[in-house]
Design an enzyme around this catalytic site. Structure first.
Site, PDB file in Angstrom:
ATOM      1  N   ASP A   1      80.380  44.184 -47.705  1.00 24.69           N
ATOM      2  CA  ASP A   1      79.020  43.671 -47.745  1.00 24.69           C
ATOM      3  C   ASP A   1      79.171  42.683 -48.842  1.00 24.69           C
ATOM      4  OD1 ASP A   1      78.320  45.316 -45.721  1.00 24.69           O
ATOM      5  OD2 ASP A   1      77.173  46.760 -46.923  1.00 24.69           O
TER       6      ASP A   1
ATOM      7  N   CYS B   1      74.002  43.753 -36.870  1.00 21.04           N
ATOM      8  CA  CYS B   1      74.746  42.758 -37.064  1.00 21.04           C
ATOM      9  C   CYS B   1      76.019  42.487 -36.196  1.00 21.04           C
ATOM     10  CB  CYS B   1      75.187  42.535 -38.555  1.00 21.04           C
ATOM     11  SG  CYS B   1      73.869  42.028 -39.678  1.00 21.04           S
TER      12      CYS B   1
ATOM     13  N   ILE C   1      87.477  46.158 -42.988  1.00 24.81           N
ATOM     14  CA  ILE C   1      86.602  46.872 -42.370  1.00 24.81           C
ATOM     15  C   ILE C   1      85.949  46.516 -41.063  1.00 24.81           C
ATOM     16  CG2 ILE C   1      84.514  48.424 -42.881  1.00 24.81           C
ATOM     17  CD1 ILE C   1      86.344  48.868 -45.193  1.00 24.81           C
TER      18      ILE C   1
ATOM     19  N   ARG D   1      71.905  48.937 -36.399  1.00 22.97           N
ATOM     20  CA  ARG D   1      72.549  50.071 -35.842  1.00 22.97           C
ATOM     21  C   ARG D   1      72.360  51.293 -36.382  1.00 22.97           C
ATOM     22  NH1 ARG D   1      77.630  50.307 -34.108  1.00 22.97           N
ATOM     23  NH2 ARG D   1      79.119  51.802 -35.017  1.00 22.97           N
TER      24      ARG D   1
ATOM     25  N   SER E   1      84.029  56.254 -42.338  1.00 24.34           N
ATOM     26  CA  SER E   1      82.893  55.744 -41.885  1.00 24.34           C
ATOM     27  C   SER E   1      81.805  56.284 -42.509  1.00 24.34           C
ATOM     28  CB  SER E   1      82.665  55.927 -40.394  1.00 24.34           C
ATOM     29  OG  SER E   1      81.388  55.758 -40.059  1.00 24.34           O
ATOM     30  N   VAL E   2      81.077  55.109 -43.120  1.00 28.96           N
ATOM     31  CA  VAL E   2      79.714  55.541 -43.859  1.00 28.96           C
ATOM     32  C   VAL E   2      78.593  56.152 -42.961  1.00 28.96           C
ATOM     33  CG1 VAL E   2      77.947  54.671 -45.216  1.00 28.96           C
ATOM     34  CG2 VAL E   2      80.214  53.627 -45.505  1.00 28.96           C
TER      35      VAL E   2
ATOM     36  N   LYS F   1      68.839  49.132 -49.680  1.00 35.51           N
ATOM     37  CA  LYS F   1      68.617  49.336 -48.020  1.00 35.51           C
ATOM     38  C   LYS F   1      69.474  50.467 -47.436  1.00 35.51           C
ATOM     39  CE  LYS F   1      70.779  46.482 -45.100  1.00 35.51           C
ATOM     40  NZ  LYS F   1      71.519  47.064 -44.057  1.00 35.51           N
ATOM     41  N   ASN F   2      70.877  50.326 -47.830  1.00 34.26           N
ATOM     42  CA  ASN F   2      71.829  51.109 -47.172  1.00 34.26           C
ATOM     43  C   ASN F   2      71.409  52.904 -47.466  1.00 34.26           C
ATOM     44  OD1 ASN F   2      72.496  49.233 -45.567  1.00 34.26           O
ATOM     45  ND2 ASN F   2      74.396  48.802 -46.438  1.00 34.26           N
TER      46      ASN F   2
ATOM     47  N   ARG G   1      82.302  47.611 -33.653  1.00 36.26           N
ATOM     48  CA  ARG G   1      81.604  48.427 -34.086  1.00 36.26           C
ATOM     49  C   ARG G   1      81.173  49.920 -33.112  1.00 36.26           C
ATOM     50  NH1 ARG G   1      76.509  46.482 -37.709  1.00 36.26           N
ATOM     51  NH2 ARG G   1      77.297  48.134 -39.027  1.00 36.26           N
ATOM     52  N   PRO G   2      82.421  50.490 -32.844  1.00 35.42           N
ATOM     53  CA  PRO G   2      82.300  51.669 -31.683  1.00 35.42           C
ATOM     54  C   PRO G   2      81.673  52.903 -32.247  1.00 35.42           C
ATOM     55  CG  PRO G   2      84.429  51.456 -32.615  1.00 35.42           C
ATOM     56  CD  PRO G   2      83.914  50.131 -33.348  1.00 35.42           C
TER      57      PRO G   2
ATOM     58  N   ASP H   1      82.636  56.224 -31.220  1.00 35.05           N
ATOM     59  CA  ASP H   1      83.806  57.159 -30.802  1.00 35.05           C
ATOM     60  C   ASP H   1      83.449  58.436 -31.736  1.00 35.05           C
ATOM     61  OD1 ASP H   1      84.637  55.244 -32.404  1.00 35.05           O
ATOM     62  OD2 ASP H   1      86.772  55.834 -31.817  1.00 35.05           O
TER      63      ASP H   1
ATOM     64  N   ARG I   1      66.394  40.909 -43.386  1.00 27.91           N
ATOM     65  CA  ARG I   1      66.393  42.650 -43.282  1.00 27.91           C
ATOM     66  C   ARG I   1      67.128  43.147 -44.486  1.00 27.91           C
ATOM     67  NH1 ARG I   1      71.015  43.252 -38.664  1.00 27.91           N
ATOM     68  NH2 ARG I   1      70.459  45.399 -39.443  1.00 27.91           N
TER      69      ARG I   1
END
Ligand code: EPZ
Length: 424
Positions: free
Chosen positions: A311, A121, A333, A97, A168-169, A22-23, A126-127, A129, A403
């Protein structure tokens, strides 16, 4: 709304083919908007997140065809001759997201975008910036109002050197897509090293991008004026593979996982071995055998790749809750990724939370319970608990599960699980 009913207690025995990731699929699908040529992706999983993204991409002007009839992964072709609409609405972005990442192809190809602030989720604040800093530094004018990001740029994106405060991924994916079409050489330091980042970088290189260093913490990208079409295969889902490995560790039995990249879940496999599970690994196949003795407790702390994946934290907690002793799980995380704790308690789990740490006193066995999924990976932890519980459990709000887990009931049923989807 549907629910899942599981009568627990059976060991899992059989063979499971792991679906496409998925990711990895989501950023790869979004990357196909970066070119006007045809992009073909195979091994796409059949998930509601994929369907949501297809809907969003179509709403921007992409012509997409999908064939999800094969058990060996779906095929998707995408042609985006022109980006016709530059707005990604709240209705589509709030569900997931990753939708926010469409901002990259919109701004890089069209110079204009209006994208809703992301949802997804509820696992933390989960900013965004880092995304906004990158956009600004690349020359994009931004305005945030009424829950939307309005972005515009008059000329080609500027190349930049950027150091992430945290690897960040999503931001790494975003940076790769933006800088592939920027003018000049960009460098990202403290980049994410997740396999999904590598998959995206390799796809972009096949499209003519010039990316080096992916898979390490410094990635260098030399921008090109345009990208071409390509044909790529989505790699297997390491989180799905890890989830089944944990499930059989909890129920006992022996399953063989095909079409996996074993190296990518090395950290989990080592932890499972420490807890008493037997694993035989080859590059593309894993055999996991667990007897019905209780596992030994093992402490873990989640971390960016190659550390223990956040995850898989919920699923591993479901296993530790029936281990023979006390274990400690630290979530580093996302600050709110413990919503499964209260649901696991309904099965009898004894877990105490102290900030980012869970202290788990293993119990002898789960009892069955009616529970509710709170987010995607939490729903998998409830499935694991229900599979190992005595008696019949029901799991509600399983839209979270849909999902991210392709044909999970079918796969578990083929290994002897008693699992059924019903209308509530
Ligand atoms: C990706 O989310 C995955 N989603 C998540 O999987 C996964 O849990 C996560 O990476 C971590 O591995 C997809 O790939 C679609 P991040 P992402 O940006 O990219 C902070 C699942 O269950 N941060 O790496 O959104 C952030 O708050 C999902 O499949 C900022 O502070 O995660 C978090 O603490 C859920 N500012 C940390 O970075 C920013 O601008 C890591 O998040 C961006 C992120």
């Amino acid at each position: 709304m549907d629910l899942i009913e599981i009568t627990g207690g059976n060991p899992l025995e059989g063979k499971i083919r792991i679906s496409g990731s998925k990711n990895a699929s989501l950023p790869m699908m979004i990357a196909s908007l970066l070119t006007e040529e045809k992009v073909e992706l195979s091994n796409i999983p059949n998930l509601s997140d994929v369907t949501t993204l297809i809907e969003l991409m179509k709403s921007l002007g992409a012509a997409i065809e999908v064939d999800q009839t094969s058990d060996f992964g779906g095929k998707m072709t995408c042609v985006t001759k022109n980006i016709l609409y530059t707005e990604a609405s709240y209705d589509l972005v709030r569900k997931m997201r990753a939708s926010f990442w469409v901002l990259a192809p919109l701004i890089a190809r069209y110079g204009e975008a209006k994208v809703s602030l992301p949802g997804g989720c509820a696992i933390g604040i989960r900013p965004i910036d880092f995304y906004l800093s990158i956009l600004k530094r690349m020359g994009v004018t931004l305005d945030l109002k009424d829950g939307y990001v309005y972005a515009s740029v008059k000329s080609r994106l500027r190349s930049i050197n950027f150091t992430l405060d945290f690897p960040s991924v999503g931001v790494t994916h975003f940076f790769l897509m933006m800088s592939s079409l920027a003018e000049g050489e960009s460098v990202l330091k403290n980049a994410a090293k997740e396999p999904e980042v590598e998959a995206l970088a390799e796809m972009l290189n096949k499209m003519g991008a010039k990316i080096t260093g992916h898979g390490t913490n410094t990635i260098t990208i030399t921008g090109v004026p345009s990208l071409t079409g390509t044909k790529v295969n989505v790699p297997p889902d390491r989180i799905e593979a890890g989830t089944f490995a944990i499930a059989v560790s909890a129920t006992g039995g022996e399953i063989s996982l095909d079409s996996v990249n074993s190296d990518e879940i090395d950290v989990l496999l080592n932890v499972l071995e420490q807890s008493g599970v037997e694993i035989s690994r080859s590059k593309k196949n894993l055999k996991i055998s667990a007897d019905r003795k209780r596992n030994s407790p093992v402490n873990i702390s989640t971390a960016p790749y190659p550390g223990f994946p956040t995850d898989l934290q919920a699923q591993f907690m479901a296993l530790m809750a029936i281990a023979n002793g006390t274990s400690v799980i630290k979530e580093t995380i996302f600050e709110n990724r413990f919503m499964h704790v209260q649901e696991l308690a309904r099965f009898g789990a004894n877990i105490k939370l102290k900030g980012d740490t869970a202290i788990i006193e293993g119990i002898e066995r789960y009892n069955s319970a009616p529970v509710m999924a709170t987010d995607l990976r939490a729903s998998a932890s409830l499935i694991i608990a229900a599979l190992s519980a005595k008696g019949k459990s029901t799991i509600r709000r399983i839209y979270h599960l849909d999902r991210g887990f392709d044909k999970i009931e079918k796969k578990l049923r083929s290994c002897g699980a008693v699992i059924e989807r019903k209308e509530d």
